[in-house]
Design a protein around this motif. Structure first.
Motif, short mmCIF file in Angstrom:
data_model
loop_
_atom_site.label_atom_id
_atom_site.label_comp_id
_atom_site.label_asym_id
_atom_site.label_seq_id
_atom_site.Cartn_x
_atom_site.Cartn_y
_atom_site.Cartn_z
N TRP A 21 -57.22 81.72 142.92
CA TRP A 21 -56.58 80.92 143.96
C TRP A 21 -55.44 81.69 144.64
O TRP A 21 -55.29 81.63 145.87
CB TRP A 21 -56.06 79.63 143.34
N LEU A 22 -54.65 82.43 143.86
CA LEU A 22 -53.59 83.24 144.46
C LEU A 22 -54.18 84.27 145.42
O LEU A 22 -53.66 84.49 146.52
CB LEU A 22 -52.76 83.94 143.37
N ALA A 23 -55.27 84.92 145.00
CA ALA A 23 -55.93 85.89 145.87
C ALA A 23 -56.48 85.21 147.12
O ALA A 23 -56.39 85.75 148.23
CB ALA A 23 -57.05 86.60 145.12
N TRP A 24 -57.02 84.02 146.97
CA TRP A 24 -57.56 83.27 148.11
C TRP A 24 -56.45 82.96 149.12
O TRP A 24 -56.65 83.09 150.33
CB TRP A 24 -58.21 81.98 147.61
N GLN A 25 -55.28 82.56 148.62
CA GLN A 25 -54.16 82.24 149.51
C GLN A 25 -53.77 83.46 150.35
O GLN A 25 -53.46 83.33 151.53
CB GLN A 25 -52.95 81.75 148.70
N GLU A 26 -53.75 84.62 149.72
CA GLU A 26 -53.36 85.83 150.45
C GLU A 26 -54.47 86.34 151.36
O GLU A 26 -54.22 86.71 152.50
CB GLU A 26 -52.97 86.93 149.46
#
Length: 197
Positions: free
Chosen positions: A131-136
């Motif tokens: 999810w963190l990677a998706w946000q970025e």
């Protein structure tokens, strides 16, 4: 103006002068920061720093600039309650609202999924990182237009390969049944000790 005859005839854009002035101001600001840093080093060594009053004001501005940088969320496993609960709630919204309907097919023996995934610490850790990677990587301001492709290739596919196989964190979970303790190891005897005879 006989000297101008050998020069090409073109107009200098007005913006070029503004850019030069901006560059001069930036060089002056950076020079001031270098001076502050070197004065701070000299002061730490016990030698009085020159212009002690002026750099202190500039230093506060520099520190303020650093505090204005965006703050990134910490990894979920590093959080304690209530921050952990808040982050988990947001993660659940993303997983149930984006990941499950968009990317997960019907669970099977080869592609498992647990409806209580948030009770599996390994799944929470992997999905939070995803999810963190998706946000970025879905924000063109931070990654350009190739971010979503990178997210699929480098983050989504490896994450699902680790979570969904029959040996993954949902190994003991079947349709409608949830089991968390199946991944926890039991008491393992030490290889260095011999059983007493």
């Amino acid at each position: 103006m006989a000297d101008d005859e050998g020069l090409p005839d073109f107009e200098v854009p007005v913006g070029l002068f503004q850019d030069l002035e901006d560059l001069k101001a930036e060089v002056a600001r950076l020079s001031g920061q270098v001076r502050q840093l070197t004065d701070g080093i000299i002061a730490d060594e016990g030698v009085p720093a020159a212009d002690d009053q002026e750099p202190a004001g500039d230093e506060e501005e520099g520190e303020g600039d650093g505090e204005e940088e965006p703050q990134f969320p910490p990894f979920i496993l590093m959080l304690d309650s209530p921050e952990y609960d808040d982050e988990l709630r947001l993660l659940i919204e993303w997983v149930e609202g984006v990941l499950v309907p968009g990317y997960l097919a019907e669970p099977s023996s080869d592609a498992r999924w647990c409806h209580m995934w948030f009770e599996h610490p390994v799944a929470v850790a992997r999905l939070h990182a995803l999810w963190l990677a998706w946000q970025e990587l879905t924000d063109p301001a931070t990654c350009g237009y190739t971010g979503p492709s990178t997210w699929h290739r480098d983050h989504l596919d490896p994450c699902l390969r680790e979570l969904r196989p029959s040996t993954g964190p949902y190994a003991g979970c079947t349709k409608g049944e949830h089991q968390v303790d199946h991944r926890l190891p039991g008491l393992v005897p030490s290889a260095w000790s011999r059983p007493e005879e």
